[in-house]
Design a protein around this motif. Sequence first.
Motif, PDB file in Angstrom:
ATOM      1  N   LYS A 151       0.827  -1.203   0.000  1.00 19.98           N
ATOM      2  CA  LYS A 151       0.000   0.000   0.000  1.00 19.98           C
ATOM      3  C   LYS A 151       0.863   1.256   0.000  1.00 19.98           C
ATOM      4  O   LYS A 151       0.551   2.241  -0.676  1.00 19.98           O
ATOM      5  N   MET A 152       1.954   1.230   0.747  1.00 23.85           N
ATOM      6  CA  MET A 152       2.849   2.392   0.798  1.00 23.85           C
ATOM      7  C   MET A 152       3.595   2.599  -0.509  1.00 23.85           C
ATOM      8  O   MET A 152       3.862   3.729  -0.913  1.00 23.85           O
ATOM      9  N   GLN A 153       3.922   1.491  -1.190  1.00 24.90           N
ATOM     10  CA  GLN A 153       4.747   1.569  -2.392  1.00 24.90           C
ATOM     11  C   GLN A 153       3.935   1.558  -3.685  1.00 24.90           C
ATOM     12  O   GLN A 153       4.506   1.576  -4.775  1.00 24.90           O
ATOM     13  N   GLY A 154       2.614   1.524  -3.574  1.00 21.03           N
ATOM     14  CA  GLY A 154       1.774   1.597  -4.765  1.00 21.03           C
ATOM     15  C   GLY A 154       1.670   0.307  -5.546  1.00 21.03           C
ATOM     16  O   GLY A 154       1.381   0.331  -6.757  1.00 21.03           O
ATOM     17  N   VAL A 155       1.888  -0.823  -4.878  1.00 24.95           N
ATOM     18  CA  VAL A 155       1.673  -2.123  -5.528  1.00 24.95           C
ATOM     19  C   VAL A 155       0.209  -2.496  -5.334  1.00 24.95           C
ATOM     20  O   VAL A 155      -0.265  -2.555  -4.201  1.00 24.95           O
ATOM     21  N   PRO A 156      -0.552  -2.724  -6.407  1.00 22.23           N
ATOM     22  CA  PRO A 156      -1.979  -3.030  -6.244  1.00 22.23           C
ATOM     23  C   PRO A 156      -2.182  -4.313  -5.447  1.00 22.23           C
ATOM     24  O   PRO A 156      -1.620  -5.363  -5.781  1.00 22.23           O
ATOM     25  N   THR A 157      -2.962  -4.235  -4.386  1.00 23.12           N
ATOM     26  CA  THR A 157      -3.209  -5.392  -3.519  1.00 23.12           C
ATOM     27  C   THR A 157      -4.620  -5.283  -2.965  1.00 23.12           C
ATOM     28  O   THR A 157      -5.148  -4.159  -2.813  1.00 23.12           O
ATOM     29  N   ALA A 281       4.216  -4.726 -12.094  1.00 24.18           N
ATOM     30  CA  ALA A 281       3.799  -4.758 -10.693  1.00 24.18           C
ATOM     31  C   ALA A 281       4.576  -5.824  -9.920  1.00 24.18           C
ATOM     32  O   ALA A 281       4.925  -5.631  -8.748  1.00 24.18           O
ATOM     33  N   GLY A 282       4.862  -6.962 -10.571  1.00 24.08           N
ATOM     34  CA  GLY A 282       5.667  -8.000  -9.934  1.00 24.08           C
ATOM     35  C   GLY A 282       7.068  -7.512  -9.624  1.00 24.08           C
ATOM     36  O   GLY A 282       7.606  -7.769  -8.533  1.00 24.08           O
ATOM     37  N   GLU A 283       7.673  -6.801 -10.559  1.00 27.78           N
ATOM     38  CA  GLU A 283       9.001  -6.237 -10.332  1.00 27.78           C
ATOM     39  C   GLU A 283       8.974  -5.204  -9.216  1.00 27.78           C
ATOM     40  O   GLU A 283       9.899  -5.126  -8.390  1.00 27.78           O
ATOM     41  N   LYS A 284       7.899  -4.415  -9.167  1.00 27.19           N
ATOM     42  CA  LYS A 284       7.764  -3.399  -8.114  1.00 27.19           C
ATOM     43  C   LYS A 284       7.597  -4.056  -6.743  1.00 27.19           C
ATOM     44  O   LYS A 284       8.163  -3.590  -5.745  1.00 27.19           O
ATOM     45  N   ALA A 297       5.755 -13.768  -7.593  1.00 21.38           N
ATOM     46  CA  ALA A 297       4.621 -12.971  -7.128  1.00 21.38           C
ATOM     47  C   ALA A 297       3.333 -13.570  -7.684  1.00 21.38           C
ATOM     48  O   ALA A 297       3.271 -13.941  -8.861  1.00 21.38           O
ATOM     49  N   ASP A 298       2.306 -13.660  -6.835  1.00 28.33           N
ATOM     50  CA  ASP A 298       1.023 -14.243  -7.231  1.00 28.33           C
ATOM     51  C   ASP A 298      -0.025 -13.149  -7.383  1.00 28.33           C
ATOM     52  O   ASP A 298      -0.186 -12.304  -6.493  1.00 28.33           O
ATOM     53  N   PHE A 299      -0.732 -13.184  -8.514  1.00 30.43           N
ATOM     54  CA  PHE A 299      -1.710 -12.149  -8.843  1.00 30.43           C
ATOM     55  C   PHE A 299      -3.081 -12.764  -9.100  1.00 30.43           C
ATOM     56  O   PHE A 299      -3.204 -13.943  -9.447  1.00 30.43           O
ATOM     57  N   ILE A 300      -4.105 -11.929  -8.953  1.00 35.66           N
ATOM     58  CA  ILE A 300      -5.450 -12.296  -9.365  1.00 35.66           C
ATOM     59  C   ILE A 300      -6.030 -11.142 -10.175  1.00 35.66           C
ATOM     60  O   ILE A 300      -5.805  -9.965  -9.859  1.00 35.66           O
ATOM     61  N   VAL A 301      -6.741 -11.478 -11.251  1.00 35.76           N
ATOM     62  CA  VAL A 301      -7.403 -10.487 -12.102  1.00 35.76           C
ATOM     63  C   VAL A 301      -8.904 -10.649 -11.931  1.00 35.76           C
ATOM     64  O   VAL A 301      -9.457 -11.732 -12.186  1.00 35.76           O
ATOM     65  N   PHE A 308      -6.305  -5.866 -11.494  1.00 33.27           N
ATOM     66  CA  PHE A 308      -5.436  -6.941 -10.999  1.00 33.27           C
ATOM     67  C   PHE A 308      -4.826  -6.552  -9.655  1.00 33.27           C
ATOM     68  O   PHE A 308      -4.645  -5.372  -9.348  1.00 33.27           O
ATOM     69  N   TYR A 309      -4.514  -7.588  -8.859  1.00 39.87           N
ATOM     70  CA  TYR A 309      -3.997  -7.372  -7.505  1.00 39.87           C
ATOM     71  C   TYR A 309      -2.897  -8.385  -7.213  1.00 39.87           C
ATOM     72  O   TYR A 309      -3.004  -9.555  -7.591  1.00 39.87           O
TER      73      TYR A 309
END
Length: 356
Positions: A151-157, A281-284, A297-301, A308-309
């Motif tokens: 949340k602080m670094q702007g990674v969608p979660t 986003a994974g790199e971030k 990194a595991d994501f869901i769309v 995506f998160y």
Amino acid sequence: MKIIVLAGGYSNERDVSLSSGAGICRALRERGHQAYLLDAFMGLPYDPDRLDEVFDLPDGGLGIAAGIQVTEPDLDALWASRPGDSVSYLGPNVLELCSMADITFMALHGSLGENGKLQATFDVLGIRYTGPNSLGCALSMDKGVTKEIFKMQGVPTPDGTHLFKKDRDVSLEALGFHLPVVVKPCSGGSSIGVYIVHTDGEYRSAIENSFKKEEEVVIEPFIDGREYACGILDGKALPLVEIVPKDGFFDYANKYQLGGASEICPAQSLSAEQTAQIQAAGEKAFAALRLDVYSRADFIVDNHTGEFYCLEVNSLPGMTSASLLPKAAKAAGYEYGEFCELIIRKSLEIRYAQER
């Protein structure tokens, strides 16, 4: 090179780890290395004056890998089965053999392998190892801390909160959430202890069962969506893997039983733009958690909004030849044994270059 492949350990994911370690060990031995598969918890009773012989033993320690069971291991039975009365989570000769090796390949999953404690111990003792550093492991293992950093670094979660055992009776409404939700252990992997709940009764049951494993759980809104894995090597994203479970979600059984899920790499259901966005986003996420060498990194769309998160980052993801990360590496042009050697080379370059 003399290489200890460290696997197993005292973890719900020990079977998965042993399978990863066996694949790594075989591949390294086929490529000419003196590799030996060692169970971190059971260790290897052996004459201390003859430990150097271990690297030349003909079976390479591979006999300890019996395959992954559909259900998670009984850790109480495992502890009772170990000879002696040691309270250490490391078995006999583990530190000695790792110290003698040119490098230890970390094939551990969960708890001790991924919470950073073993990496920190190795740092103090001057033992060289593969994979992420102790800080990156510690941050990524704690899903509550991971979410705050994202949340602080702007990674969608996904939105979410964490709940401690002492607050277990706090209602879902008081926490600001409504059904359906996902309840999962704050630290852990292989989807062990993860519950998707749709009723109050399911929620209470999930809370009770989760707190049998840990003192803290994470609660998130349920997202109806498609799952993707983004492998990261040296800060750069590999091709995405799309995960299509046979039934339900990508839980422990679907991950490890034959035919439990289809894994498509490169992912076909995303546009080039969506793929690039998730990879970025994974790199971030990798950088935000101070990871190095590699991770996944595991994501869901979301099926309804297309958003995506990032759900979490695994610092030591599965490394069987059929695991998600090696599949992504193969799509990027690396065969399995080559990829194992590449992890060793990157670990030496990133962490130990100044020693040479």
